[in-house]
Design a protein around this motif. Structure first.
Motif, mmCIF file in Angstrom:
data_model
loop_
_atom_site.group_PDB
_atom_site.id
_atom_site.type_symbol
_atom_site.label_atom_id
_atom_site.label_comp_id
_atom_site.label_asym_id
_atom_site.label_seq_id
_atom_site.Cartn_x
_atom_site.Cartn_y
_atom_site.Cartn_z
ATOM 1 N N ASN A 51 -4.304 5.370 -7.327
ATOM 2 C CA ASN A 51 -5.627 5.811 -6.906
ATOM 3 C C ASN A 51 -6.423 4.645 -6.311
ATOM 4 N N GLN A 53 -5.209 2.080 -4.769
ATOM 5 C CA GLN A 53 -4.658 1.828 -3.431
ATOM 6 C C GLN A 53 -5.163 2.852 -2.422
ATOM 7 N N GLN A 54 -5.230 4.110 -2.842
ATOM 8 C CA GLN A 54 -5.727 5.162 -1.942
ATOM 9 C C GLN A 54 -7.195 4.934 -1.598
ATOM 10 N N ASN A 57 -7.455 2.111 0.855
ATOM 11 C CA ASN A 57 -7.108 2.555 2.208
ATOM 12 C C ASN A 57 -8.249 3.367 2.830
ATOM 13 N N GLN A 58 -8.894 4.219 2.038
ATOM 14 C CA GLN A 58 -10.014 5.001 2.543
ATOM 15 C C GLN A 58 -11.211 4.108 2.860
#
Length: 102
Positions: A51, A53-54, A57-58
């Motif tokens: 999460n 990492q996500q 990225n966002q």
């Protein structure tokens, strides 16, 4: 959209009261339950890292604020540090038991 963090990795044990069922349980069954608890905790930590990492990225795409990214990163870091400290204490306790003379 961002998944909100939950503290599933560090959740209290459900039903920690001793009942006749848990008292009559075999040691092998207790080991399986403890192993399942540890497995669930480690999976929760891995999910927090994914999460983070996500969210990172966002953030790079401009979809998330910096504070949300930092919170997700810090939660993953703290979970990993807690796991490391628990592992160290377990190893220390095992070594102490092995040093005990019978």
């Amino acid at each position: 959209m961002i998944e909100r963090m939950s503290f599933d990795a560090v959740k209290p044990l459900a039903g920690t009261q001793l009942t006749s069922q848990t008292q009559s349980q075999t040691p092998a069954g207790s080991i399986k339950q403890f192993g399942a608890f540890l497995n669930d905790a480690i999976e929760g930590i891995a999910a927090q890292e994914v999460n983070a990492q996500q969210v990172n990225n966002q953030f790079l795409l401009g979809k998330v604020n910096a504070d949300e990214m930092m919170i997700a990163s810090e939660q993953a870091l703290l979970s990993l540090q807690l796991t490391t400290q628990v592992r160290n204490k377990v190893i220390e306790a095992y070594q102490e038991i092995m040093r005990t003379q019978i």
